[in-house]
Scaffold this motif. Structure first.
Motif, PDB file in Angstrom:
ATOM      1  N   ASP A  79       0.873  -1.145  -0.056  1.00  0.00           N
ATOM      2  CA  ASP A  79      -0.191   0.029  -0.125  1.00  0.00           C
ATOM      3  C   ASP A  79       1.019   1.200  -0.050  1.00  0.00           C
ATOM      4  OD1 ASP A  79      -2.264  -1.405  -0.115  1.00  0.00           O
ATOM      5  OD2 ASP A  79      -2.535  -1.326   2.227  1.00  0.00           O
ATOM      6  N   GLN A  80       2.222   1.033  -0.063  1.00  0.00           N
ATOM      7  CA  GLN A  80       3.081   2.355   0.016  1.00  0.00           C
ATOM      8  C   GLN A  80       3.601   2.256  -1.359  1.00  0.00           C
ATOM      9  OE1 GLN A  80       2.885   4.146   2.948  1.00  0.00           O
ATOM     10  NE2 GLN A  80       1.503   2.299   3.596  1.00  0.00           N
ATOM     11  N   PRO A  81       3.202   3.511  -2.126  1.00  0.00           N
ATOM     12  CA  PRO A  81       3.960   3.517  -3.399  1.00  0.00           C
ATOM     13  C   PRO A  81       5.404   3.595  -3.493  1.00  0.00           C
ATOM     14  CG  PRO A  81       2.706   5.381  -2.990  1.00  0.00           C
ATOM     15  CD  PRO A  81       2.482   4.552  -1.917  1.00  0.00           C
ATOM     16  N   ALA A  82       6.097   4.080  -2.320  1.00  0.00           N
ATOM     17  CA  ALA A  82       7.481   4.294  -2.277  1.00  0.00           C
ATOM     18  C   ALA A  82       8.209   3.279  -1.795  1.00  0.00           C
ATOM     19  CB  ALA A  82       7.696   5.424  -1.025  1.00  0.00           C
ATOM     20  N   LEU A  83       7.533   2.103  -1.526  1.00  0.00           N
ATOM     21  CA  LEU A  83       8.182   1.035  -1.085  1.00  0.00           C
ATOM     22  C   LEU A  83       8.072  -0.493  -1.876  1.00  0.00           C
ATOM     23  CD1 LEU A  83       7.574   1.027   2.654  1.00  0.00           C
ATOM     24  CD2 LEU A  83       9.478   1.538   1.844  1.00  0.00           C
ATOM     25  N   THR A  84       8.768  -1.231  -1.910  1.00  0.00           N
ATOM     26  CA  THR A  84       8.892  -2.432  -2.653  1.00  0.00           C
ATOM     27  C   THR A  84       8.913  -3.665  -1.592  1.00  0.00           C
ATOM     28  OG1 THR A  84      11.178  -2.306  -2.958  1.00  0.00           O
ATOM     29  CG2 THR A  84       9.690  -1.388  -4.803  1.00  0.00           C
ATOM     30  N   GLN A  85       8.670  -4.881  -2.136  1.00  0.00           N
ATOM     31  CA  GLN A  85       8.388  -5.946  -1.153  1.00  0.00           C
ATOM     32  C   GLN A  85       9.722  -6.542  -0.778  1.00  0.00           C
ATOM     33  OE1 GLN A  85       6.001  -7.584   0.395  1.00  0.00           O
ATOM     34  NE2 GLN A  85       4.274  -6.534  -0.370  1.00  0.00           N
ATOM     35  N   THR A  86      10.895  -6.202  -1.647  1.00  0.00           N
ATOM     36  CA  THR A  86      12.171  -6.749  -1.441  1.00  0.00           C
ATOM     37  C   THR A  86      13.013  -5.278  -1.201  1.00  0.00           C
ATOM     38  OG1 THR A  86      12.197  -8.451  -2.903  1.00  0.00           O
ATOM     39  CG2 THR A  86      14.321  -7.560  -2.375  1.00  0.00           C
ATOM     40  N   SER A  87      13.747  -5.298  -0.217  1.00  0.00           N
ATOM     41  CA  SER A  87      14.241  -3.924   0.003  1.00  0.00           C
ATOM     42  C   SER A  87      15.579  -3.390  -0.728  1.00  0.00           C
ATOM     43  CB  SER A  87      14.791  -3.723   1.707  1.00  0.00           C
ATOM     44  OG  SER A  87      15.551  -4.971   2.049  1.00  0.00           O
ATOM     45  N   GLY A  88      16.279  -4.646  -1.520  1.00  0.00           N
ATOM     46  CA  GLY A  88      17.439  -4.431  -2.131  1.00  0.00           C
ATOM     47  C   GLY A  88      18.009  -5.504  -2.546  1.00  0.00           C
ATOM     48  N   TRP A  89      18.968  -5.477  -3.277  1.00  0.00           N
ATOM     49  CA  TRP A  89      20.122  -6.683  -3.341  1.00  0.00           C
ATOM     50  C   TRP A  89      21.548  -6.264  -3.480  1.00  0.00           C
ATOM     51  CZ3 TRP A  89      18.381 -11.176  -6.999  1.00  0.00           C
ATOM     52  CH2 TRP A  89      19.455 -11.947  -7.247  1.00  0.00           C
ATOM     53  N   ALA A  90      22.136  -6.754  -2.796  1.00  0.00           N
ATOM     54  CA  ALA A  90      23.590  -6.496  -2.611  1.00  0.00           C
ATOM     55  C   ALA A  90      24.452  -6.026  -3.691  1.00  0.00           C
ATOM     56  CB  ALA A  90      24.552  -7.357  -1.691  1.00  0.00           C
ATOM     57  N   ASP A  91      25.248  -4.926  -4.010  1.00  0.00           N
ATOM     58  CA  ASP A  91      25.762  -4.371  -5.096  1.00  0.00           C
ATOM     59  C   ASP A  91      25.014  -4.583  -6.291  1.00  0.00           C
ATOM     60  OD1 ASP A  91      28.208  -4.541  -3.566  1.00  0.00           O
ATOM     61  OD2 ASP A  91      28.606  -6.690  -3.935  1.00  0.00           O
ATOM     62  N   ALA A  92      23.794  -4.408  -6.110  1.00  0.00           N
ATOM     63  CA  ALA A  92      22.945  -4.133  -7.458  1.00  0.00           C
ATOM     64  C   ALA A  92      21.742  -3.096  -7.450  1.00  0.00           C
ATOM     65  CB  ALA A  92      22.129  -5.689  -7.633  1.00  0.00           C
ATOM     66  N   TRP A  93      21.033  -3.166  -6.556  1.00  0.00           N
ATOM     67  CA  TRP A  93      20.149  -2.062  -6.462  1.00  0.00           C
ATOM     68  C   TRP A  93      19.440  -1.931  -5.110  1.00  0.00           C
ATOM     69  CZ3 TRP A  93      14.760  -2.932  -5.019  1.00  0.00           C
ATOM     70  CH2 TRP A  93      14.312  -4.165  -4.976  1.00  0.00           C
ATOM     71  N   ALA A  94      18.891  -0.595  -4.912  1.00  0.00           N
ATOM     72  CA  ALA A  94      18.167  -0.533  -3.457  1.00  0.00           C
ATOM     73  C   ALA A  94      16.804   0.139  -3.806  1.00  0.00           C
ATOM     74  CB  ALA A  94      19.004   0.808  -2.648  1.00  0.00           C
ATOM     75  N   SER A  95      15.706  -0.175  -2.951  1.00  0.00           N
ATOM     76  CA  SER A  95      14.455   0.385  -2.974  1.00  0.00           C
ATOM     77  C   SER A  95      14.294   1.747  -2.812  1.00  0.00           C
ATOM     78  CB  SER A  95      13.644  -0.534  -2.113  1.00  0.00           C
ATOM     79  OG  SER A  95      12.291  -0.287  -2.182  1.00  0.00           O
ATOM     80  N   ARG A  96      14.377   2.592  -3.849  1.00  0.00           N
ATOM     81  CA  ARG A  96      14.297   4.051  -3.603  1.00  0.00           C
ATOM     82  C   ARG A  96      13.237   4.450  -4.581  1.00  0.00           C
ATOM     83  NH1 ARG A  96      18.692   6.184  -1.144  1.00  0.00           N
ATOM     84  NH2 ARG A  96      20.612   5.007  -1.142  1.00  0.00           N
ATOM     85  N   PRO A  97      12.306   5.296  -3.776  1.00  0.00           N
ATOM     86  CA  PRO A  97      10.878   5.449  -4.571  1.00  0.00           C
ATOM     87  C   PRO A  97      11.261   6.499  -5.825  1.00  0.00           C
ATOM     88  CG  PRO A  97      11.487   7.058  -2.692  1.00  0.00           C
ATOM     89  CD  PRO A  97      12.507   6.016  -2.695  1.00  0.00           C
ATOM     90  N   SER A  98      10.161   6.405  -6.863  1.00  0.00           N
ATOM     91  CA  SER A  98      10.157   7.153  -8.078  1.00  0.00           C
ATOM     92  C   SER A  98      10.042   8.606  -7.575  1.00  0.00           C
ATOM     93  CB  SER A  98       8.884   6.734  -8.911  1.00  0.00           C
ATOM     94  OG  SER A  98       9.245   5.648  -9.392  1.00  0.00           O
ATOM     95  N   ALA A  99      10.166   9.757  -8.416  1.00  0.00           N
ATOM     96  CA  ALA A  99       9.951  10.984  -8.228  1.00  0.00           C
ATOM     97  C   ALA A  99       8.329  11.287  -8.255  1.00  0.00           C
ATOM     98  CB  ALA A  99      10.450  11.865  -9.230  1.00  0.00           C
ATOM     99  N   TYR A 100       7.506  10.892  -9.065  1.00  0.00           N
ATOM    100  CA  TYR A 100       6.039  11.033  -9.053  1.00  0.00           C
ATOM    101  C   TYR A 100       5.588   9.571  -9.313  1.00  0.00           C
ATOM    102  CZ  TYR A 100       6.526  15.980  -9.220  1.00  0.00           C
ATOM    103  OH  TYR A 100       6.539  17.532  -9.166  1.00  0.00           O
ATOM    104  N   ALA A 101       4.456   9.374  -8.941  1.00  0.00           N
ATOM    105  CA  ALA A 101       3.498   8.024  -9.329  1.00  0.00           C
ATOM    106  C   ALA A 101       2.049   8.543  -9.494  1.00  0.00           C
ATOM    107  CB  ALA A 101       3.402   7.158  -7.961  1.00  0.00           C
ATOM    108  N   VAL A 102       1.611   7.840 -10.652  1.00  0.00           N
ATOM    109  CA  VAL A 102       0.125   7.867 -10.836  1.00  0.00           C
ATOM    110  C   VAL A 102      -0.671   6.798 -10.233  1.00  0.00           C
ATOM    111  CG1 VAL A 102      -1.624   7.670 -12.738  1.00  0.00           C
ATOM    112  CG2 VAL A 102       0.411   9.153 -13.314  1.00  0.00           C
TER     113      VAL A 102
END
Length: 601
Positions: free
Chosen positions: A93-116
């Motif tokens: 229910d949080q558009p700024a979060l994802t179910q996975t919080s990230g992956w080492a040396d790959a990506w992090a769960s950072r929000p988009s600038a805007y959401a529709v």
């Protein structure tokens, strides 16, 4: 799309011609002569002005959101997030979060600038056309479960379909344009619905079965587009092979119907070609099946007293699987652990508890007959009327603790997840690898090699065999239907998907008191890699499942799609020639930089 929704779409965006059409449209043809070379970030010239964003907000009925992580928004928001960070329904229910919080040396769960926060196909159309016009990085999120980080990206515009979650049952569905096709029972599901929503409607209340995913909080649309496996896929096939029709907004901002008769290549590509690459799916219609009388499960853990005894236990388990479980009745997992423990978490369909117990008894008797083995957890065989398998109230009464509810005030009573899936909620991935194992390894003259590989693997890390994620042993009709999807054809002859993975606790950026332990992550990743190398000695050309695979997968085009990739690439060129839709290791992504902002070819 029904007549009311079509009128709503036309009224909501009168300045956008051709909301629903079968052709490519003059606006698209005029704008695609020159490929754009890069996407725009907020700090760069060309980023939409506040006034321009207001225009999009007006077009989508005030549903444009400026996003900020709850961990930085306010103390109240941060406290709320910390309280519910292990609740997947809250995270979804949080558009700024994802179910996975990230992956080492790959990506992090950072929000988009805007959401529709899309509530209709018209909202999706408006967002797609806005992103294309202003050269924005576009992200699509329904369930938000992507291990690969494909449902989030900083500096992007997010299409968030969470509120498009209607589920509609059909007694006699015929795909549009398929004149003369026989009507069939089906269910239509909007893009933001989770599988628990579909199962509640189809099975608990409708008394039928739809092939979906095992995890209740996974998004329906994302699973279908990745191919999709559930606990009973060995009987009913992949989730994608059950697709009858979809509505999808393509890169020209047109909502199209895709089925076997209309846009058939796009339809084929949706069935396993990977989410977020070909367009934004807004609705799917899936066939439903007669519900078996019984669903059930087998649980337990067996400890071997020595390495020699463990190798013998592995051999017995593989032989038992081949002789008694390698058929449409059985699915889910055996986990071969590094501490010489065999973990059983199997499911079955179409068998009573007595029948399932009789099948397992010889294996259990063999274990009990030797002092080399002990039960860390007693073996249990349970069964229930299949209609109650996702029935939250039934589990509250008869099996409390097996399912975990959404614990927020006012949450829907049917919103539950399996307790066994709790560990994936907000996890931070250290490493994750998968491989389809060919059924030839079960042949009597090859079982010893497989057993040796499994044992060698466990000296490095645990390995799970997901038997339901390989279709060898399934009915011929399930294999035929899966063959007509974009999923790697290796799945047709695989008896299991082997998964080897390591993870840590939640590590969202800016989350108080939490940061990833990268030193440990690197250590675990090295062990996971060695474990998979040991297993692949007996399956050197094994492909991988796109949704459960290595972020750093080599030769990913072949690993995920095999001989189907060239056809998928042609579909991509036809419906998204400019490359508006980008996801990591998605079809056509090799033409872009790793972050999806700069064209490299």
């Amino acid at each position: 799309m029904n007549r009311r929704e079509l009128l709503k779409a036309a009224l909501a965006i009168p300045f956008l011609p051709g909301v629903m059409t079968g052709g490519l449209g003059t606006a698209w043809a005029a704008g695609s002569a020159t490929l754009f070379r890069s996407r725009v970030r907020p700090s760069e010239p060309g980023w939409p002005s506040a006034t321009t964003w207001d225009e999009l907000n007006h077009a989508v009925g005030g549903r444009l959101l400026k996003l900020q992580s709850p961990f930085t928004a306010s103390k109240a928001a941060c406290d709320e997030a910390l309280k519910h960070i292990r609740n997947p329904f809250y995270i979804g229910d949080q558009p700024a979060l994802t179910q996975t919080s990230g992956w080492a040396d790959a990506w992090a769960s950072r929000p988009s600038a805007y959401a529709v926060a899309a509530e209709s196909t018209a909202d999706v159309v408006a967002a797609v056309r806005f992103a294309r016009k202003h050269r924005l990085r576009l992200v699509v999120k329904g369930g938000g479960h992507s291990y690969q980080g494909t449902s989030n990206a900083p500096d992007s515009l997010l299409i968030w379909s969470r509120h498009m979650n209607a589920v509609t049952l059909h007694d006699d569905f015929v795909a549009q344009g398929c004149t003369g096709a026989a009507p069939q029972p089906a269910v239509s599901v909007q893009a933001g619905a989770m599988w628990i929503d579909a199962y509640d409607a189809v099975t608990t209340h409708g008394g039928r079965y739809v092939q979906g995913g095992g995890c209740c909080t996974v998004g329906v649309a994302g699973l279908i587009q990745s191919g999709g496996f559930g606990s009973f896929s060995k009987a009913f096939g992949t989730a994608a092979s059950g697709l009858i029709e979809a509505e999808i907004v393509t890169a020209d901002g047109v909502a199209r119907i895709a089925n076997a008769c209309t846009n058939p290549e796009l339809f084929w590509g949706i069935k396993g070609g990977g989410g977020g690459s070909l367009g934004v799916v807004t609705r799917l219609t899936l066939r439903t099946h007669t519900l078996p009388e019984w669903f059930g499960a087998v649980f337990g853990e067996i400890k071997a007293a020595s390495d020699t005894a463990y190798r013998a236990l592995i051999a017995k388990a593989i032989s038992f699987y081949q002789s008694d479980l390698f058929n449409p009745h059985w699915g889910e997992q055996m986990r071969f652990r590094g501490d010489n423990v065999l973990h059983l978490s199997m499911v079955f369909q179409g068998l009573s508890q007595q029948q399932a117990q009789a099948i397992w008894q010889p294996f259990l008797d063999w274990v009990k007959a030797s002092s080399d083995y002990s039960f860390v957890k007693p073996a249990q065989v349970v069964a229930m009327p299949a209609q109650h398998f996702w029935d939250a109230e039934f589990f509250r009464q008869h099996l409390p603790g097996a399912m975990i509810p959404d614990d927020r005030d006012g949450a829907p009573r049917n919103h539950v997840l399996w307790a066994g899936d709790q560990g994936e909620v907000a996890w931070f991935i250290h490493s994750f690898k998968s491989a389809w194992l060919p059924a030839s390894l079960l042949h009597e003259d090859q079982q010893a090699q497989l057993v040796d590989a499994i044992f060698a693997c466990t000296r490095q890390w645990d390995v799970e065999f997901h038997f339901n994620k390989g279709l060898a042993g399934a009915p011929s009709e399930a294999i035929t239907a899966a063959r007509d999807t974009a999923t790697n054809p290796q799945v047709l002859d695989a008896f299991a998907l082997a998964i080897i993975a390591g993870n840590g606790p939640p590590a969202y950026p800016d989350m108080p008191g939490s940061s990833p332990d990268l030193a440990n992550a690197h250590k675990e990743a090295a062990s996971v890699g060695k474990a998979m190398d040991a297993l692949l000695k007996v399956a050197p050309n094994a492909g991988a499942y796109v949704s459960e695979s290595d972020y750093f997968q080599r030769d990913w085009q072949h690993a995920f799609w095999g001989t189907n990739y060239s056809r998928l690439a042609a579909v991509k060129r036809q419906y998204d020639p400019e490359g508006l839709f980008f996801v990591h290791h998605g079809v056509g992504s090799d033409g872009w930089s790793a972050d999806g902002f700069t064209r490299v070819s």
